[in-house]
Scaffold this active site. Structure first.
Site, PDB file in Angstrom:
ATOM      1  CG  ASP A   1      -6.168  -3.014   3.259  1.00 26.28           C
ATOM      2  OD1 ASP A   1      -5.076  -2.780   3.785  1.00 26.28           O
ATOM      3  OD2 ASP A   1      -6.827  -2.162   2.613  1.00 26.28           O
TER       4      ASP A   1
ATOM      5  CG  MET B   1     -11.331   3.050   2.478  1.00 26.06           C
ATOM      6  SD  MET B   1      -9.753   3.004   3.347  1.00 26.06           S
ATOM      7  CE  MET B   1      -8.638   3.063   1.943  1.00 26.06           C
TER       8      MET B   1
ATOM      9  CB  SER C   1      -0.907   0.003   1.228  1.00 22.07           C
ATOM     10  OG  SER C   1      -1.449   1.301   1.384  1.00 22.07           O
TER      11      SER C   1
ATOM     12  CG  HIS D   1      -3.921  -1.596  -1.499  1.00 26.37           C
ATOM     13  ND1 HIS D   1      -5.032  -2.343  -1.844  1.00 26.37           N
ATOM     14  CD2 HIS D   1      -4.302  -0.849  -0.437  1.00 26.37           C
ATOM     15  CE1 HIS D   1      -6.028  -2.063  -1.013  1.00 26.37           C
ATOM     16  NE2 HIS D   1      -5.611  -1.146  -0.153  1.00 26.37           N
TER      17      HIS D   1
HETATM   18  C1  DX5 Z   1      -6.327   1.297   5.825  1.00 26.08           C
HETATM   19  C2  DX5 Z   1      -5.867   1.006   4.419  1.00 26.08           C
HETATM   20  C3  DX5 Z   1      -4.747   0.033   4.328  1.00 26.08           C
HETATM   21  C4  DX5 Z   1      -3.479   0.469   4.976  1.00 26.08           C
HETATM   22  C5  DX5 Z   1      -2.738  -0.740   5.434  1.00 26.08           C
HETATM   23  O1  DX5 Z   1      -7.469   2.062   5.770  1.00 26.08           O
HETATM   24  O2  DX5 Z   1      -6.928   0.494   3.651  1.00 26.08           O
HETATM   25  O3  DX5 Z   1      -4.514  -0.353   2.986  1.00 26.08           O
HETATM   26  O4  DX5 Z   1      -2.636   1.185   4.114  1.00 26.08           O
HETATM   27  O5  DX5 Z   1      -1.646  -0.326   6.167  1.00 26.08           O
HETATM   28  P1  DX5 Z   1      -0.927  -1.310   7.171  1.00 26.08           P
HETATM   29  O6  DX5 Z   1      -0.401  -2.479   6.393  1.00 26.08           O
HETATM   30  O7  DX5 Z   1       0.145  -0.460   7.751  1.00 26.08           O
HETATM   31  O8  DX5 Z   1      -1.942  -1.744   8.197  1.00 26.08           O
HETATM   32 ZN    ZN Z   2      -6.499  -0.411   1.617  1.00 26.68          ZN
END
Ligand code: DX5
Ligand code: ZN
Length: 216
Positions: free
Chosen positions: A176, A67, A7, A32
């Site tokens: 995720d 989101m 991500s 991502h």
């Molecule tokens: C959270 C995001 C994730 C986030 C994951 O709202 O959708 O994709 O970037 O980050 P980590 O791996 O640090 O939990």
């Molecule tokens: Zn995400």
């Protein structure tokens, strides 16, 4: 064998091209992209111009996680900007609009998927499975990187794995949030085959080795 989608939420935004090239070089499978609107989640990140700017940077599929409130309003813009996968939250609109948005994403030549927040039960995915190329189970509350993995989401992943095996074996099952070199194992054991990793990927001393650990 699983796929990994680092991500870019945890990337250095002042050096996004460098970090996306590094994602590719480290052997990852998808990029991502976390899009937040400050309404559906309490944070604002990146949007359409960034997807457009990144499109020519990498040949890896861009996995765009929206989101945002009422995503149907913007799926066309993200598709035209170069997204490969567009996933939308089932909590973000009425079911009829969610179904329509999935059709719209497909009509624009992209892969479509739905996302479930931690408090949303697996059953909420059922009306959409026939239209999904990907189902994403959040293992943290959406909004921020670097949160702790919610292992109690694994029964939901297992349920979805069983339904997808029966009804839509081509559909990817993604998790995720909080995925790292340790928590990736239980995700794969539960049936997820695409794992998003933000902070753990960017913090890894050896990103290629981290990618292999998650893929293995
Ligand atoms: C959270 C995001 C994730 C986030 C994951 O709202 O959708 O994709 O970037 O980050 P980590 O791996 O640090 O939990
Ligand atoms: Zn995400």
């Amino acid at each position: 064998m699983a796929m990994i989608a680092p991500s870019i939420l945890s990337a250095d935004f002042a050096n996004l091209q460098r970090d996306v090239l590094d994602i590719q070089r480290s052997g990852a499978d998808l990029v991502h992209v976390d899009v937040m609107d400050g309404i559906f989640v309490p944070n604002i990140t990146i949007g359409i111009p960034v997807v457009k700017a990144l499109r020519p940077v990498t040949g890896l599929p861009l996995d765009v996680h929206l989101m945002i409130h009422r995503p149907i309003r913007y799926v066309e813009d993200f598709a035209r900007a170069g997204a490969d996968y567009i996933t939308i939250h089932v909590e973000a609109d009425q079911p009829q609009n969610t179904l329509e948005a999935l059709d719209k994403i497909h009509a624009l030549g992209c892969k479509a998927g739905i996302v479930l927040k931690p408090k949303t039960p697996a059953e909420a995915a059922i009306p959409y499975l026939a239209k999904c190329d990907m189902v994403l189970v959040m293992t943290v509350e959406p909004g921020f990187g670097g949160q702790s993995f919610m292992a109690d989401m694994m029964p939901k992943v297992r349920k979805l794995r069983a339904w997808l095996d029966e009804q839509a074996p081509h559909c990817l099952l993604e998790v995720d949030g909080g995925v790292d070199a340790a928590t990736c194992q239980i995700c794969k054991d539960s049936g997820a085959n695409v794992l998003v990793a933000g902070s753990a990927y960017f913090k890894a001393a050896d990103r290629a080795a981290f990618v292999k650990t998650v893929q293995r």
